[in-house]
Design a protein around this motif. Sequence first.
Motif, PDB file in Angstrom:
ATOM      1  N   ASP A 216       7.135  -7.600  -5.502  1.00 30.54           N
ATOM      2  CA  ASP A 216       7.079  -7.215  -4.009  1.00 30.54           C
ATOM      3  C   ASP A 216       6.294  -5.369  -4.442  1.00 30.54           C
ATOM      4  N   GLY A 217       7.143  -4.353  -5.526  1.00 24.90           N
ATOM      5  CA  GLY A 217       6.728  -3.151  -5.698  1.00 24.90           C
ATOM      6  C   GLY A 217       5.662  -2.954  -6.112  1.00 24.90           C
ATOM      7  N   LEU A 218       4.749  -4.138  -6.184  1.00 27.57           N
ATOM      8  CA  LEU A 218       3.814  -4.234  -7.388  1.00 27.57           C
ATOM      9  C   LEU A 218       2.766  -4.276  -6.528  1.00 27.57           C
ATOM     10  N   THR A 219       2.912  -5.361  -6.271  1.00 20.50           N
ATOM     11  CA  THR A 219       1.947  -5.873  -4.696  1.00 20.50           C
ATOM     12  C   THR A 219       1.982  -4.865  -3.495  1.00 20.50           C
ATOM     13  N   LEU A 220       3.055  -4.281  -3.143  1.00 23.98           N
ATOM     14  CA  LEU A 220       3.083  -3.334  -2.303  1.00 23.98           C
ATOM     15  C   LEU A 220       1.746  -2.165  -2.773  1.00 23.98           C
ATOM     16  N   GLY A 221       1.845  -2.041  -3.920  1.00 23.50           N
ATOM     17  CA  GLY A 221       1.415  -0.707  -4.748  1.00 23.50           C
ATOM     18  C   GLY A 221      -0.079  -0.724  -4.353  1.00 23.50           C
ATOM     19  N   GLU A 222      -0.395  -2.153  -5.233  1.00 25.60           N
ATOM     20  CA  GLU A 222      -1.842  -2.267  -4.818  1.00 25.60           C
ATOM     21  C   GLU A 222      -2.474  -2.338  -3.568  1.00 25.60           C
ATOM     22  N   SER A 223      -1.228  -3.049  -2.477  1.00 29.74           N
ATOM     23  CA  SER A 223      -2.563  -3.166  -1.239  1.00 29.74           C
ATOM     24  C   SER A 223      -2.224  -1.764  -0.725  1.00 29.74           C
ATOM     25  N   ALA A 224      -2.031  -0.756  -1.593  1.00 33.12           N
ATOM     26  CA  ALA A 224      -2.841   0.589  -1.327  1.00 33.12           C
ATOM     27  C   ALA A 224      -3.442   1.353  -2.336  1.00 33.12           C
ATOM     28  N   GLY A 225      -4.797   0.945  -2.958  1.00 31.05           N
ATOM     29  CA  GLY A 225      -5.506   0.780  -3.770  1.00 31.05           C
ATOM     30  C   GLY A 225      -4.355   1.255  -5.225  1.00 31.05           C
ATOM     31  N   GLY A 226      -3.204   0.703  -5.496  1.00 27.82           N
ATOM     32  CA  GLY A 226      -3.263   1.360  -7.310  1.00 27.82           C
ATOM     33  C   GLY A 226      -3.425   0.352  -8.034  1.00 27.82           C
TER      34      GLY A 226
END
Length: 565
Positions: free
Chosen positions: A303-313
């Motif tokens: 979940d944390g990785l998906t959230l980070g990717e949604s912000a451009g990470g």
Amino acid sequence: MSETSLDYDLVVVGSGAAGLSAAVTAAHHGLKVCVVEKEDAMGGATAWSGGWMWIPRNPLAQRAGIHEDIETIRTYLRHELGERYDATRIDAFLEAAPQMVSFFEAHTVLQFADGNAIADIHGDTPGAGTGGRSVIAAPYDGRALGDTLHKLRRTMPDTAFLGMPIQAGPDLMAFLTCTCSLRSALHVGRRVSRHLWDLVRHGRAMQLVNGVALIGRLAKSAVDLGVDLRVSSPARHLLIDNGQVRGVIVETSKAEVTLKARRGVVLAAGGFPNDEQRRKQLFPRTPTGREHWALPPESANGDGLTLGESAGGLVDTSLYSPVAWAPVSRVPYAEGHEGHFPHIIDRGKPGVIGVLANGQRFVNEAHGYYDYVDAMLKAVPDGEEVASWLVCTHRFQRRYGLGITRPAPVPFRHWIRKGYLKAGRTLEELAAQCGIDPQGLRRTVDEYNVHARQGEDPAFGRGSTPYNRKQGDPTHRPNPCVAPLDEGPFYAVKVVPGSFGTFAGLKTNHHAQVLDAASIPIPGLYAAGTDMASIMGGYYPAGGINLGPAMTFGYIAGLHVAGQR
């Protein structure tokens, strides 16, 4: 302000060591903080862990007279990590880690016990430590948590005894020697008696040790500082305004709640050990994503990785290994339920060896848990199941236990009936039970025994390093890790690849800020723990290299959000 929209300075996603470290640090420096946890209990993988943290040059070691130059630590890591040595983040860790311990000791209920006798795993690498680089949370009385206790995750059942956690070190040694030492028997008697009373009165273990003690102490510290701890509140979306992360939308049983964060959001949701799709993409020898057996809770699923990717990470997949390997055995319980036992302690004891289906050894069994699986992956031919067998004698099983089977006087034969523990009067009979080549196993054991009778292992060098010897039995001579397998009956447990978590994670800088494709920090977004790409580059140079950096970069993130770094 309604319950559907709340204001904070910092929102932390995840309640393991990294998330709570960030929350407590930021709250101590005056910020209004909220921690959201997906499950109905706090602690994540940390609560199920051994709780050790690799913290070189820590205050406890220095108070004991162990003083190391920081360059010695850098030397060890440069040799261990090679081209994946990230000098900027390594230096940030080495400088902040001792400060993190001092901060928590001085300002919170988190107190530590030393691991001054614990050596780094690879003792033949330049700069390797022989002690003084590890700490663990001091044992904690769960009653001190008050109403927060019901939010605390219980110890992993597979590694507990009657639901009671046992701490590595003198506590564990007492359990292993309780039948041959009056002092140990008294210690075990006190521990078990107190535990049974706690079960009657409180319904759970109250003598908190290992990872659950770390979470208990951090949670109490957070409550004391006014941190809002919210369980059963999975984070679904980040709030992003003009490229800056401004908060999180979480789901509750009643409605979605918007948690605004003036200063930022820390992602510390536990990596992706249970994300089958990412495992299929990144893990070796995992064609379906289901061959791997993860020890963290099922909720740690990316979940944390998906959230980070949604912000451009971006997720860094360039590490040597994307996963922190651990050898596990699959444990059959009632009603089809299956557990996973991590083989951390038993492999280094004298009188057990690990073999492949061909009956041959493939590794120094007393080396690190990561090393065991890494060697197994390389040794098993393509197309064959990645598995090995830990083989021992009856004497070994009664002395040390094997996997989930406990040493004497605890009964163990029900594990044979369940099929977990294989048994044979002879090696050939055992091999038939396991599907191991009988001639190969006989040849391996005969060759091993010739040298083991003198306490030697020329093939793999068991007992040759301080770490090996610490994993062995100090009362066994001449080599604490080596004894022959010369008298039946024999037993074996099947071991497959598992993990303590993941190494691949969001790219971050030395402030724990998440970086975008241009390596520029995303305003208001941080990552720590296994949501952050490991600073160890996918290697495992010492026990505690997950939790040590997790606590430290949580602390760094908390300081940076609060404007203190």
